[in-house]
Design a protein around this motif. Structure first.
Motif, mmCIF file in Angstrom:
data_model
loop_
_atom_site.group_PDB
_atom_site.id
_atom_site.type_symbol
_atom_site.label_atom_id
_atom_site.label_comp_id
_atom_site.label_asym_id
_atom_site.label_seq_id
_atom_site.Cartn_x
_atom_site.Cartn_y
_atom_site.Cartn_z
ATOM 1 N N ASP A 443 0.847 -1.144 0.007
ATOM 2 C CA ASP A 443 -0.211 -0.109 -0.073
ATOM 3 C C ASP A 443 0.860 1.289 -0.049
ATOM 4 O O ASP A 443 0.411 2.427 -0.613
ATOM 5 C CB ASP A 443 -0.938 0.064 1.220
ATOM 6 N N VAL A 473 -3.187 -5.515 -3.717
ATOM 7 C CA VAL A 473 -2.605 -4.479 -2.676
ATOM 8 C C VAL A 473 -2.471 -5.039 -1.510
ATOM 9 O O VAL A 473 -3.646 -5.395 -0.993
ATOM 10 C CB VAL A 473 -3.571 -3.007 -2.800
ATOM 11 N N HIS A 475 -2.652 -4.382 1.647
ATOM 12 C CA HIS A 475 -3.209 -3.182 2.482
ATOM 13 C C HIS A 475 -3.122 -3.460 4.236
ATOM 14 O O HIS A 475 -3.969 -4.250 4.787
ATOM 15 C CB HIS A 475 -4.642 -3.093 2.266
ATOM 16 N N SER A 505 -9.468 3.426 1.334
ATOM 17 C CA SER A 505 -9.976 2.171 0.386
ATOM 18 C C SER A 505 -9.311 2.180 -0.870
ATOM 19 O O SER A 505 -9.961 2.927 -1.609
ATOM 20 C CB SER A 505 -11.376 2.165 0.425
ATOM 21 N N TYR A 506 -8.646 1.359 -1.334
ATOM 22 C CA TYR A 506 -7.927 1.332 -2.423
ATOM 23 C C TYR A 506 -9.135 0.646 -3.423
ATOM 24 O O TYR A 506 -9.065 0.996 -4.756
ATOM 25 C CB TYR A 506 -6.761 0.274 -2.713
ATOM 26 N N ALA A 507 -10.003 -0.286 -3.076
ATOM 27 C CA ALA A 507 -10.969 -0.729 -3.836
ATOM 28 C C ALA A 507 -11.848 0.424 -4.265
ATOM 29 O O ALA A 507 -12.484 0.744 -5.679
ATOM 30 C CB ALA A 507 -11.760 -1.595 -3.035
ATOM 31 N N ALA A 517 -13.274 -3.757 -8.563
ATOM 32 C CA ALA A 517 -12.415 -3.927 -7.347
ATOM 33 C C ALA A 517 -12.932 -4.809 -6.551
ATOM 34 O O ALA A 517 -14.075 -4.981 -6.503
ATOM 35 C CB ALA A 517 -12.279 -2.451 -6.794
ATOM 36 N N ALA A 519 -12.695 -6.166 -2.326
ATOM 37 C CA ALA A 519 -11.908 -5.922 -1.031
ATOM 38 C C ALA A 519 -12.137 -7.227 -0.142
ATOM 39 O O ALA A 519 -13.142 -7.868 -0.544
ATOM 40 C CB ALA A 519 -12.707 -4.799 -0.157
ATOM 41 N N ASP A 543 -7.893 -5.664 -3.047
ATOM 42 C CA ASP A 543 -7.691 -4.701 -1.926
ATOM 43 C C ASP A 543 -7.671 -5.842 -0.682
ATOM 44 O O ASP A 543 -8.826 -5.870 -0.123
ATOM 45 C CB ASP A 543 -8.649 -3.726 -1.769
ATOM 46 N N HIS A 545 -6.888 -6.736 3.099
ATOM 47 C CA HIS A 545 -6.217 -6.086 4.320
ATOM 48 C C HIS A 545 -5.631 -7.119 5.027
ATOM 49 O O HIS A 545 -5.883 -7.913 5.594
ATOM 50 C CB HIS A 545 -7.613 -5.736 4.957
#
Length: 593
Positions: A443, A473, A475, A505-507, A517, A519, A543, A545
């Motif tokens: 990230d 990503v 994250h 939030s990259y998504a 995208a 997540a 994305d 986490h």
């Protein structure tokens, strides 16, 4: 219609087979930009969001295409922005040609707008060939030499063309004093073979060994069949430098994986216990991960004589291209009847992959980053191209991703620059528009420059026959690699002001830019997310986490590194006991193998 200097530049690039130029416009290259318009955008101008990205896209293109990457930028700040990508090319030995504008000749020396000393700026990064073209008659020879030198030396070169010259009438060189002609473009495919007596010496050395280790780098990529054959004859194992991770498939039971700080335990054991070392096409710099000096006899094969014998005290150095040299060597080798060393190597490899699977399955808060890659390994297409950014995600790429089929992969090996993953992926898509591409990116790199290049992906996706480009990503809201370096190298606790990233939030950002995208915040979602991303038929941002406290501990970690990490916890590292718990759980999996 009058042919301008800018017109001629594009015509010559076409004659060299250049189909893409990665760049960003500016008035210092207006004459060249206008020429693209008149030439019906042939070669195609690929507009990045930033000149650094244009240079890195050219590097990625050259790495995966096998030819020369070309990037273009205006004078002043445009040229400055190219530098990081050009240094990436220089340190990883990638042929890239930079075409750079300069202020008009009539204004030079007058402290004019965007006037800087480009020759001083570029003379180190383009040390193999750098020229400023000041009259049209210079151009054929200068451009041809820039391309030929980039090919031959596998290095970046640079051509500076003042803005006013680009718009002048093109006049070819004549048969006159002080004018230099050039010749028709032609690809350089040299076949260099060492002296027969040197090959025989290398064979004698390898035949005398009973525990052979082979280290391959990117220079061995065209010699995968020969490397595997030598491994079979000698009963040896094969370790891979990071830039050579895609040389051999990990489906071969004697391939031990990556070597070094980000490497695997079987590669460490291979180098620790071997008595003979064969290095093919690698300039791996960390000699502490090679056999102890004097413990193993060594042979090195490399096309570049300046890079040979530098990393280990080799007895025989063979200057030649890997494939041809190995073909000369193979008939002279004797089959190793005692297969006990090979059996040990294969047992170590089997045990390692079992360990990785157990480590990846461990619980984390919320997702174990190792599992991101092990789940990818199960479903990745055999023709995929993978790009990895610089950071802790690089560790999981190096250790956990199993290459198979005709997969390709690369990263910023020597410069290790952040922000290369997404532009490399874009370059890869232009090199192979019919193959799926996956970028594994932290990230921090996404916030640095990756988000902007999502716009580039969305813009050009329609040009790719296979639109699958997955940006994954990791994250974790942490500049994770540096955080672990603080702990392991200096015993310093995590300094949150420098290490914590703003959460975003990259998504959501990807969706706002027009991309699909997904997540992921639970490990059970990973397998389905990879399936969905790889079957979407379009660019996707994943994305995930991840838990920042899953430690990238080398399987051969030193006591000093472990002591420093414990010291960091005792000095008040945030979430210190959680990282200790994750570290103990992860390391313990090696005991069960």
């Amino acid at each position: 219609m009058t042919t301008t200097v800018g017109d001629y530049v594009l015509r010559r690039l076409r004659e060299w087979g250049v189909t893409r130029v990665f760049g960003y416009p500016g008035d210092g290259i207006n004459g060249l930009v206008a020429a693209f318009g008149k030439a019906d955008n042939r070669p195609a101008f690929v507009q990045a969001r930033h000149e650094e990205m244009a240079a890195l896209e050219a590097v990625g293109y050259a790495k995966f295409d096998g030819g020369v990457g070309v990037c273009m930028a205006t004078s002043g700040p445009g040229a400055i922005h190219l530098l990081n990508g050009l240094y990436d090319a220089k340190l990883d030995h990638v042929p890239v040609v930079a075409i750079v504008g300069q202020t008009a000749r009539s204004a030079m020396g007058g402290s004019y707008q965007q006037e800087i000393d480009l020759q001083s700026l570029l003379k180190d990064v383009a040390s193999e060939y750098l020229v400023e073209v000041n009259v049209a008659e210079q151009l054929p020879n200068a451009l041809d030499r820039a391309i030929r030198t980039a090919q031959a030396r596998r290095a970046p070169t640079a051509l500076i063309i003042p803005s006013d010259l680009q718009e002048e009438h093109y006049q070819p060189p004549e048969h006159e004093f002080r004018q230099v002609p050039s010749s028709a473009p032609a690809a350089l495919n040299p076949t260099v073979v060492p002296a027969r007596e040197d090959v025989e010496r290398a064979a004698d050395l390898l035949n005398a060994g009973t525990r052979v280790a082979i280290l391959v780098g990117q220079g061995a990529r065209a010699a995968a069949v020969e490397v595997a054959e030598i491994a079979e004859i000698t009963g040896g194992g094969v370790a891979k430098a990071l830039l050579g991770k895609d040389v051999l498939t990990d489906a071969l039971p004697f391939v031990t994986g990556s070597i070094g700080l980000l490497g695997t335990r079987p590669s460490y054991e291979l180098m620790r216990d071997c008595d003979t070392l064969l290095i093919v096409g690698s300039n791996f710099p960390y000699s502490q991960f090679l056999p102890e000096f004097g413990k193993a006899r060594a042979v090195q094969i490399d096309l570049d004589p300046t890079m040979i014998g530098m990393r280990y005290p080799t007895e025989v150095n063979l200057v030649g291209d890997a494939k041809t040299t190995l073909r000369e060597l193979i008939p002279l080798l004797k089959y190793q009847q005692d297969r006990s060393w090979r059996e040990t190597v294969e047992e170590n490899v089997t045990r390692w992959w079992s360990t990785i699977d157990r480590q990846a399955a461990l619980g984390a808060r919320p997702v174990n980053p190792m599992r991101v890659v092990t789940e990818l390994s199960r479903v990745i297409p055999g023709d995929a191209i993978v790009t990895a950014d610089s950071g802790s995600s690089t560790t999981w790429y190096a250790r956990c991703l199993r290459f198979r089929g005709s997969m390709r992969g690369s990263l910023s090996g020597t410069l290790a620059t952040m922000g290369c993953g997404v532009p490399y992926a874009i370059g890869a898509k232009f090199a192979h528009p019919d193959r799926p591409v996956i970028a594994l990116v932290g990230d921090g790199a996404m916030q640095m420059n990756g988000l902007a290049e999502l716009i580039t992906i969305n813009r050009y996706r329609a040009e790719w026959l296979d639109q699958r480009l997955v940006v994954c990503v990791f994250h974790n809201n942490d500049l994770n690699q540096v955080t672990w370096e603080l702990r392991a190298m200096g015993g310093a606790p995590k300094f949150e002001e420098s290490q914590i990233l703003p959460d975003t939030s990259y998504a959501d950002l990807a969706r706002a830019l027009g991309m699909t995208a997904i997540a992921v915040d639970h490990p059970d979602q990973l397998a389905g997310a990879w399936d969905q991303a790889l079957n979407a038929g379009q660019p996707v941002l994943l994305d995930v986490h991840c838990d920042p406290e899953v430690p990238p501990i080398p399987p051969h970690a030193t006591w000093e590194q472990l002591e420093n990490t414990v010291a960091a916890v005792l000095r008040g590292d945030p979430n210190g006991w959680h990282l200790v718990k994750q570290g103990v759980k992860t390391k313990a999996q090696e005991l069960f193998s």
